[in-house]
Design a protein around this motif. Structure first.
Motif, PDB file in Angstrom:
ATOM      1  N   ILE A 533      42.796  26.530  75.568  1.00 34.00           N
ATOM      2  CA  ILE A 533      42.697  27.951  75.936  1.00 34.00           C
ATOM      3  C   ILE A 533      42.303  28.874  76.120  1.00 34.00           C
ATOM      4  N   LYS A 534      42.076  29.579  77.487  1.00 30.93           N
ATOM      5  CA  LYS A 534      41.487  30.871  77.764  1.00 30.93           C
ATOM      6  C   LYS A 534      41.566  31.194  78.379  1.00 30.93           C
ATOM      7  N   ARG A 535      40.982  32.563  79.119  1.00 29.53           N
ATOM      8  CA  ARG A 535      41.396  33.074  80.402  1.00 29.53           C
ATOM      9  C   ARG A 535      40.819  31.496  81.244  1.00 29.53           C
ATOM     10  N   TYR A 539      33.780  28.714  85.118  1.00 27.99           N
ATOM     11  CA  TYR A 539      32.769  28.578  83.557  1.00 27.99           C
ATOM     12  C   TYR A 539      32.854  28.282  82.535  1.00 27.99           C
ATOM     13  N   LYS A 540      34.175  28.545  82.337  1.00 27.14           N
ATOM     14  CA  LYS A 540      35.193  27.830  81.436  1.00 27.14           C
ATOM     15  C   LYS A 540      35.001  26.701  81.574  1.00 27.14           C
ATOM     16  N   ARG A 541      35.344  26.000  82.666  1.00 23.16           N
ATOM     17  CA  ARG A 541      35.533  24.766  83.153  1.00 23.16           C
ATOM     18  C   ARG A 541      36.805  23.408  82.772  1.00 23.16           C
ATOM     19  N   MET A 645      36.199  30.236  67.345  1.00 18.48           N
ATOM     20  CA  MET A 645      36.231  30.260  65.604  1.00 18.48           C
ATOM     21  C   MET A 645      37.318  30.509  64.852  1.00 18.48           C
ATOM     22  N   LYS A 646      38.556  30.349  66.222  1.00 22.25           N
ATOM     23  CA  LYS A 646      39.857  30.435  65.547  1.00 22.25           C
ATOM     24  C   LYS A 646      40.682  29.145  65.054  1.00 22.25           C
ATOM     25  N   PHE A 647      40.033  28.171  65.633  1.00 18.98           N
ATOM     26  CA  PHE A 647      40.027  26.981  65.708  1.00 18.98           C
ATOM     27  C   PHE A 647      39.711  26.058  64.773  1.00 18.98           C
TER      28      PHE A 647
HETATM   29  C1  PLP Z   1      40.793  34.698  70.599  1.00 18.83           C
HETATM   30  C2  PLP Z   1      41.356  34.988  71.932  1.00 18.83           C
HETATM   31  C3  PLP Z   1      41.001  34.754  73.717  1.00 18.83           C
HETATM   32  C4  PLP Z   1      39.437  34.078  73.727  1.00 18.83           C
HETATM   33  O1  PLP Z   1      38.828  33.331  73.470  1.00 18.83           O
HETATM   34  P1  PLP Z   1      37.999  32.590  74.378  1.00 18.83           P
HETATM   35  O2  PLP Z   1      38.433  31.317  73.956  1.00 18.83           O
HETATM   36  O3  PLP Z   1      37.122  32.962  73.132  1.00 18.83           O
HETATM   37  O4  PLP Z   1      37.803  33.215  75.446  1.00 18.83           O
HETATM   38  C5  PLP Z   1      41.331  35.430  74.807  1.00 18.83           C
HETATM   39  N1  PLP Z   1      43.001  35.752  74.547  1.00 18.83           N
HETATM   40  C6  PLP Z   1      43.533  35.404  73.442  1.00 18.83           C
HETATM   41  C7  PLP Z   1      45.375  35.771  73.753  1.00 18.83           C
HETATM   42  C8  PLP Z   1      42.978  35.457  72.054  1.00 18.83           C
HETATM   43  O5  PLP Z   1      43.449  35.244  71.159  1.00 18.83           O
END
Ligand code: PLP
Length: 807
Positions: A533-535, A539-541, A645-647
């Motif tokens: 989960i991310k944008r 590059y994030k693939r 880091m969150k994971f």
């Molecule tokens: C933490 C967070 C991001 C950043 O995620 P990455 O994996 O570091 O790109 C983006 N969107 C939300 C809603 C987040 O909580």
């Protein structure tokens, strides 16, 4: 600080507060109150309790006459605040009990709050975590940004394709803010420069007002509260009565409409800049208002401007507020008569700049003619800054060059410190984007590895794990996260591991219930939850993850009775509306999900889930439920990442590349608790120099070739067979992000993950060690580093608990 915390609150007293707000602030009685009314009443009752620590913090700040930190950020990705505030005040249990005694469902009321989504992704979320840590550490600080009327767009899928609709978080009253109509500043644009007695006088062509809205940000245990001050644009003249009287009703509202445009929408583009004039105006708008505001505060305390840097630290979150340098210099010269060289050195001593990207095309540059048109005086000031820089260093790096104003170079030259956001990223900043300026100003570039606030990203989003941690190592960890290390010794204790796994299972069930209720999707909680989960960005693939999923699907179909580890592949994320390839990838994920999820042969072994509209609140449900964290960017491209880091903190081991903060996470958790694959940053650069590297990688991998052929021939898009032909062709022809080159390594490592996951107790141990060993990634540690290395800003809440290994 005992003198600042309010007396303990009982649930009875708190429900009386809620009822009072229901009546007095909302004008409702309990029998007619809607969910909105309950939510507002609860929020206002909580907000009441923030005000005392907030005033007290302000009083202490004035008394100390010390330094204030000003964090300028175009984005603050905040999310919801009810639980955040309740948890920081220690009122989470009280609030829940109070509301439930009034017959309300606490979880439902909390979930009614719209996310404050004034940001795109990691950069904006970092700013929000930093605000939490600045308050927790008791460092006097203001966050400054824009009060966008519309935050990040809402994402919907139509036949699998992303659709965007406007987000309307301010459609209902925002409970947390205080409007400050008396705090407003004129912001000028355009016009001409005139020479008067040898001095440049700016006669602006257009003026809007920046008007302040304050949200208190309370830290852990309510010991301190800072202010997030967001600016809204307003017209100098609300309404043109003479136009109205002439019957020109549209024209009468034109000034208001024009001014408001500036704070209307958040730009949804999270990496590259599109050079819009409105964007430049937004940046100058909030930066100028912030600089005027901090100067007014400084002068109101009788400060001498030559000593400004002893009292003011201004941190630029990326280049978006880089105009702060010339704006501060302009005000010092034009409004306060300071001499140019002193103005520049004073501004520089206040300013510091955080770089977030290595992509040269993502460093902001403005066409010089546009810049002159919008900010003519600043253009002249930048020329003065450039001249001083060239004279001082003998550098050949220009700020204005080839008809462009380069904001990265401007931010660098005007900052006394420049920082990258992970060890690898900071090294690359020195070696690549700012190699020359690094030689001109040795020692200016430093590292501050990003962090996340453990209050939101563990304590409140993961109650099951939080309770287990409290019972195991006590309750002092939320503002001293390295204490989690104390869990390590329990990682060989079978009873502890069983409880750790039970917490994970609780979170997986919570996610399954949420998805069932929201989207009607049914998950198998015994399967591995594999989450990316991310944008959405090349590059994030995410595409590599999907290719691996399809390859796995093929393998299972080839050998349906094999020893497979059931997986749910969970995707989440938005694509910038104009980013065509990212939108194709979203469409393909959804198309593949439709076919694969319906396959009777594989349906108990493999499922793809892509809930729409990923945001902070969704992250808070998905991350605690994850078994595996996907951090698979092309090495050298992710500056840090904070999702990673969150994971890890929530007990999900990573499959990842040596990129951004993954490197440091792996160092902390141990190589044996991290699934590493792929090319290194140096190998990526070398590989790109090889001819036809992508074609050769595809030829060498029958598994990948088969998947690409399926996609290209329309297996996943039977109604439009050529839909993905261009996407596949792009991969084979250029593949700048080396999806093809890392594919086999990724696929094989995923099979190691399968094997590891099948040994449940060994897996749980690995997960627990991830939680135990990533305490260093608290944003408290990051902010302590900024305070020490960049701001020289002390905490005003006395000695902190020892923070081992600070940076
Ligand atoms: C933490 C967070 C991001 C950043 O995620 P990455 O994996 O570091 O790109 C983006 N969107 C939300 C809603 C987040 O909580």
């Amino acid at each position: 600080m005992s003198d600042m915390s309010s007396p303990p609150v009982t649930p009875q007293a708190f429900s009386a507060d809620i009822l009072r707000h229901l009546k007095q602030s909302l004008g409702k009685d309990a029998s007619h109150a809607a969910l909105y009314d309950w939510r507002m009443a609860l929020s206002l009752a909580l907000r009441d309790r923030v005000v005392d620590p907030w005033f007290e913090s302000t009083r202490k700040t004035y008394e100390a006459r010390g330094k204030r930190v000003y964090y300028l950020s175009m984005e603050f990705l905040i999310g919801r605040l009810i639980e955040d505030v309740a948890v920081n005040l220690g009122l989470d249990a009280v609030a829940q009990e109070a509301l439930e005694s009034l017959g309300q469902d606490y979880a439902k009321v909390v979930a009614d709050e719209p996310d404050a989504a004034l940001g795109n992704g990691g950069l904006g979320r970092l700013a929000a975590c930093f605000m939490d840590s600045l308050s927790t550490l008791g460092i006097p600080a203001y966050g400054y940004g824009i009060r966008y009327e519309h935050g990040l767009f809402e994402q919907h899928f139509k036949d699998g394709a992303q659709m965007e609709t406007a987000e309307t978080w301010l459609a209902q009253r925002h409970a947390w803010e205080f409007e400050r109509p008396e705090v407003s500043y004129p912001i000028h644009f355009g016009g001409v420069l005139r020479e008067v007695d040898g001095a440049q006088v700016w006669e602006p062509g257009e003026t809007v007002m920046a008007s302040a809205y304050d949200t208190p940000v309370v830290g852990w245990q309510g010991r301190w509260a800072n202010t997030l001050r967001l600016w809204a644009a307003q017209p100098t003249m609300a309404f043109d009565l003479s136009s109205f009287n002439r019957g020109d009703y549209m024209g009468a509202s034109a000034p208001e409409a024009l001014a408001r445009t500036i704070s209307r929408v958040l730009y949804p583009d999270d990496t590259t800049e599109d050079g819009k004039e409105l964007r430049l105006k937004q940046e100058y708008f909030f930066t100028s208002a912030s600089i005027q505001d901090l100067l007014r505060r400084f002068l109101s305390e009788g400060g001498d401007l030559a000593a400004l840097a002893d009292h003011v630290a201004i941190q630029l979150n990326d280049t978006h507020p880089a105009i702060a340098g010339p704006e501060l210099v302009r005000l010092l010269i034009d409004a306060h008569g300071m001499e140019v060289a002193l103005a520049i050195s004073t501004a520089r001593a206040c300013l510091a700049y955080t770089n977030h990207t290595l992509l040269p095309e993502a460093l902001e540059r403005w066409p010089e003619d546009l810049f002159i048109r919008v900010l003519p005086r600043h253009h002249r000031i930048i020329a003065l800054i450039e001249a001083a820089h060239l004279a001082e260093t003998g550098s050949h790096v220009r700020i204005i060059e080839h008809g462009e104003v380069k904001m990265g170079e401007l931010a660098f030259v005007m900052a006394h410190r420049v920082n990258g956001v992970s060890a690898l990223h900071s090294d690359l900043v020195k070696e690549t984007v700012f190699a020359d300026l690094n030689r001109d100003y040795p020692g200016r570039i430093i590292n501050q590895t990003n962090g996340i606030t453990p209050r939101r990203w563990l304590y409140s989003c993961n109650p099951a794990l939080r309770d287990l941690i409290n019972e195991t190592i006590g309750t002092a960890w939320p503002d001293d996260l390295q204490q989690l290390e104390g869990l390590s010794t329990h990682a060989s204790d079978a009873a502890f591991l069983e409880r750790f796994q039970a917490a994970k299972d609780t979170n997986k069930a919570r996610l399954a219930n949420w998805l069932k209720a929201r989207d009607g999707v049914v998950l198998d909680p015994a399967a591995m939850f594999d989450v990316q989960i991310k944008r959405i960005h090349e590059y994030k693939r995410q595409l590599m993850n999907l290719l691996e999923t399809i390859a796995l699907w093929n393998d299972i179909r080839d050998t349906p009775n094999g020893n497979w580890t059931p997986r749910v592949k969970i995707f989440g994320g938005k694509a910038a509306p104009g980013y065509v390839v990212a939108k194709e990838i979203i469409h393909l994920i959804n198309d593949a999900a439709a076919l694969i999820n319906a396959d009777p042969v594989t349906k108990d072994l493999l499922q793809i889930v892509y809930p729409e509209n990923y945001n902070v609140s969704m992250a808070e449900i998905l991350i605690p439920a994850a078994d595996l964290s996907e951090q698979i960017s092309t090495a050298g491209k992710e500056a840090s990442g904070t999702g990673n880091m969150k994971f890890a903190l929530n007990g999900a081991p990573t499959i990842g590349t040596l990129d951004g903060a993954n490197v440091e996470i792996r160092d902390c958790v141990g190589a044996e608790n991290f699934f590493l694959f792929g090319l290194t940053a140096a190998e990526v650069v070398a590989r790109r120099a090889e001819p036809s590297y992508a074609r050769r990688a595809v030829e060498a991998s029958p598994r990948l070739a088969r998947v690409l052929k399926q996609i290209e021939s329309g297996v996943f898009s039977p109604s439009e067979k050529a839909r993905y032909a261009g996407l596949v062709q792009g991969l084979v022809d250029h593949d700048y992000f080396l999806v093809t080159c890392d594919f086999d390594s990724y696929f094989e490592t995923q099979r190691e993950v399968d094997t590891a996951f099948a040994d449940q107790s060994a897996w749980t141990r690995m997960a627990a060690l991830n939680t135990a060993r990533v305490g260093w990634f608290s944003s408290d540690r990051t902010i302590a580093g900024y305070a020490r290395d960049i701001w020289n800003a002390p905490s005003l809440i006395g000695p902190r608990r020892s923070q081992k290994d600070v940076a």
